[in-house]
Structures are given as C-alpha cells and as structure tokens.
Design a protein around this motif. Sequence first.
Motif, PDB file in Angstrom:
ATOM      1  N   ASP A 121       0.811  -1.224   0.000  1.00 37.63           N
ATOM      2  CA  ASP A 121       0.000   0.000   0.000  1.00 37.63           C
ATOM      3  C   ASP A 121       0.838   1.265   0.000  1.00 37.63           C
ATOM      4  O   ASP A 121       0.291   2.368  -0.168  1.00 37.63           O
ATOM      5  CB  ASP A 121      -0.917   0.028   1.227  1.00 37.63           C
ATOM      6  N   ARG A 122       2.147   1.131   0.173  1.00 39.78           N
ATOM      7  CA  ARG A 122       2.954   2.338   0.391  1.00 39.78           C
ATOM      8  C   ARG A 122       3.078   3.219  -0.850  1.00 39.78           C
ATOM      9  O   ARG A 122       3.092   4.451  -0.737  1.00 39.78           O
ATOM     10  CB  ARG A 122       4.331   1.968   0.953  1.00 39.78           C
ATOM     11  N   LYS A 123       3.146   2.634  -2.032  1.00 34.67           N
ATOM     12  CA  LYS A 123       3.219   3.467  -3.235  1.00 34.67           C
ATOM     13  C   LYS A 123       1.926   4.270  -3.401  1.00 34.67           C
ATOM     14  O   LYS A 123       1.964   5.466  -3.719  1.00 34.67           O
ATOM     15  CB  LYS A 123       3.481   2.613  -4.475  1.00 34.67           C
ATOM     16  N   THR A 124       0.787   3.622  -3.178  1.00 32.91           N
ATOM     17  CA  THR A 124      -0.498   4.328  -3.253  1.00 32.91           C
ATOM     18  C   THR A 124      -0.570   5.409  -2.192  1.00 32.91           C
ATOM     19  O   THR A 124      -1.026   6.533  -2.451  1.00 32.91           O
ATOM     20  CB  THR A 124      -1.663   3.339  -3.081  1.00 32.91           C
ATOM     21  N   ALA A 125      -0.117   5.082  -0.980  1.00 34.55           N
ATOM     22  CA  ALA A 125      -0.140   6.056   0.114  1.00 34.55           C
ATOM     23  C   ALA A 125       0.735   7.261  -0.205  1.00 34.55           C
ATOM     24  O   ALA A 125       0.355   8.409   0.064  1.00 34.55           O
ATOM     25  CB  ALA A 125       0.314   5.391   1.407  1.00 34.55           C
ATOM     26  N   MET A 126       1.900   7.026  -0.801  1.00 29.95           N
ATOM     27  CA  MET A 126       2.785   8.135  -1.151  1.00 29.95           C
ATOM     28  C   MET A 126       2.137   9.016  -2.222  1.00 29.95           C
ATOM     29  O   MET A 126       2.239  10.253  -2.173  1.00 29.95           O
ATOM     30  CB  MET A 126       4.137   7.612  -1.628  1.00 29.95           C
ATOM     31  N   ARG A 127       1.469   8.396  -3.187  1.00 29.97           N
ATOM     32  CA  ARG A 127       0.773   9.194  -4.209  1.00 29.97           C
ATOM     33  C   ARG A 127      -0.328  10.043  -3.577  1.00 29.97           C
ATOM     34  O   ARG A 127      -0.553  11.195  -3.990  1.00 29.97           O
ATOM     35  CB  ARG A 127       0.208   8.284  -5.296  1.00 29.97           C
ATOM     36  N   SER A 128      -0.997   9.491  -2.585  1.00 33.00           N
ATOM     37  CA  SER A 128      -2.048  10.249  -1.895  1.00 33.00           C
ATOM     38  C   SER A 128      -1.462  11.457  -1.178  1.00 33.00           C
ATOM     39  O   SER A 128      -2.007  12.567  -1.251  1.00 33.00           O
ATOM     40  CB  SER A 128      -2.764   9.339  -0.890  1.00 33.00           C
ATOM     41  N   ILE A 129      -0.357  11.244  -0.473  1.00 33.21           N
ATOM     42  CA  ILE A 129       0.301  12.348   0.235  1.00 33.21           C
ATOM     43  C   ILE A 129       0.777  13.404  -0.747  1.00 33.21           C
ATOM     44  O   ILE A 129       0.613  14.611  -0.525  1.00 33.21           O
ATOM     45  CB  ILE A 129       1.492  11.818   1.054  1.00 33.21           C
ATOM     46  N   ALA A 130       1.385  12.949  -1.839  1.00 32.83           N
ATOM     47  CA  ALA A 130       1.896  13.900  -2.831  1.00 32.83           C
ATOM     48  C   ALA A 130       0.773  14.749  -3.404  1.00 32.83           C
ATOM     49  O   ALA A 130       0.941  15.957  -3.630  1.00 32.83           O
ATOM     50  CB  ALA A 130       2.630  13.148  -3.941  1.00 32.83           C
ATOM     51  N   ALA A 131      -0.373  14.131  -3.636  1.00 34.36           N
ATOM     52  CA  ALA A 131      -1.516  14.866  -4.182  1.00 34.36           C
ATOM     53  C   ALA A 131      -2.007  15.937  -3.220  1.00 34.36           C
ATOM     54  O   ALA A 131      -2.653  16.907  -3.635  1.00 34.36           O
ATOM     55  CB  ALA A 131      -2.653  13.894  -4.507  1.00 34.36           C
ATOM     56  N   MET A 132      -1.707  15.776  -1.934  1.00 35.90           N
ATOM     57  CA  MET A 132      -2.146  16.729  -0.916  1.00 35.90           C
ATOM     58  C   MET A 132      -1.116  17.822  -0.643  1.00 35.90           C
ATOM     59  O   MET A 132      -1.360  18.709   0.168  1.00 35.90           O
ATOM     60  CB  MET A 132      -2.449  15.970   0.380  1.00 35.90           C
ATOM     61  N   THR A 133       0.042  17.755  -1.307  1.00 36.80           N
ATOM     62  CA  THR A 133       1.133  18.705  -1.071  1.00 36.80           C
ATOM     63  C   THR A 133       1.210  19.697  -2.222  1.00 36.80           C
ATOM     64  O   THR A 133       1.381  19.299  -3.377  1.00 36.80           O
ATOM     65  CB  THR A 133       2.476  17.956  -0.957  1.00 36.80           C
TER      66      THR A 133
END
Length: 202
Positions: A121-133
């Motif tokens: 799940d970490r790649k998806t989670a990182m994409r989610s965080i990036a989208a929020m930055t």
Amino acid sequence: MQDILDAYAAATTPAFIAAYESLSTETIYKNVIDLFPAHVSRIVDVGAGTGRDAAWFAERGHSVLAIEPVSGLRDAGRQLHRSADISWLDDRFPDLAKARLEDPFDLVLLGGVWQHIADEDRKTAMRSIAAMTRPGGRLIMSLRHGPGAGARRVIAIDPESTVSDANACGLRVLRRCETGSIQPGNQALGVRWTWLALQMDG
C-alpha cells in the motif's frame, strides 16, 4: 491496517492519552522544526492522535486539518484542543479519499505512521500524500525501525524505497537524519527513527 487501528482503539485509555499529550512537539520534531512554515499556512497532520501537534500549529496561527481514523483518539482531541483553527477528519491510508478533496497543503505532517502501512500500500499512500502537497510545499515524515509497542505491530521500512517512491511523485529530499527514540520504553526496545523532510516540485 484494520488490526492496527483496532489495537490503537483498545489502547486509548486515559493513561495512554496523558502519555501522548505529555510529549513535546518541539522535542519530537527538533531535527526538522526549522523546516516548518515560517508564515501562516495550511497544514495537514495525518495520524493526528489526540491533536497534540495540531494544537501546537494552531497556537501559532496555522490552519490545521487533523486526520485521525481512531474515534477514541479523535474524540479526545476534540475535547482537549478546542481551537477553531483545527478541523477533524476520519480518513485513512492508503487512499485518504476524503482528505484529497481538500485544496493542497503547505505542510503535510506524518509522524509515527508509515510503519503501520503495508508494503503493497505504500506506493499508493505516497501518491495520496503527494496529491495533498502543494507545489513548493513540504512533507515531513518519520520512519520507525524496531519492534512495535504491545499489539500495535509495525512493518519494516526501507528508507531508500521510501525516498524512491517520493521522488517518483515529485518530492525531493531536503533533509534526512537518523535518531534514537525520545521515549524510555522505545529506547529499551532499541527503536530508531529516520526523519525525512521533502519538498514538492513546483
């Protein structure tokens, strides 16, 4: 991740809350605190617990979205920290679907969370965080190494893979440092931390 959230829910006692609140934001983030926004900003605290850090930012005039999926911690945070500058949200990794509907943030804070996210799940989670930055915004995260506390299991983290996933999302390392734990219980377990401060291209 549901088992970890259930473990946190079971551990949410008055003693746990008091211990969480007793830790100092300045001490926890001492290696990266100079990278926090100098001007009033929009901040999201992912895995906010009882809102200790969210309150610290709110006291300094920032607008904070506190994301916490454990209802007991979220409810305690609302009671302890009644600032109008803190909004609470029930959301969770890896998608952070509700939070991603918000405008991007100047600072994304992720303290003591990444070790609970499954490898797949970490790649998806990182994409989610990036989208929020926002472009030019920053992500500050801590990576735990060592055993978990009680039933709150942790999943091993490779910092290099984390940095690679962040780079793929446009996040570049501003600072990386290794530290021990500030908590005696974690010190006894040999827990170490990698701190990453990253900035979004833009």
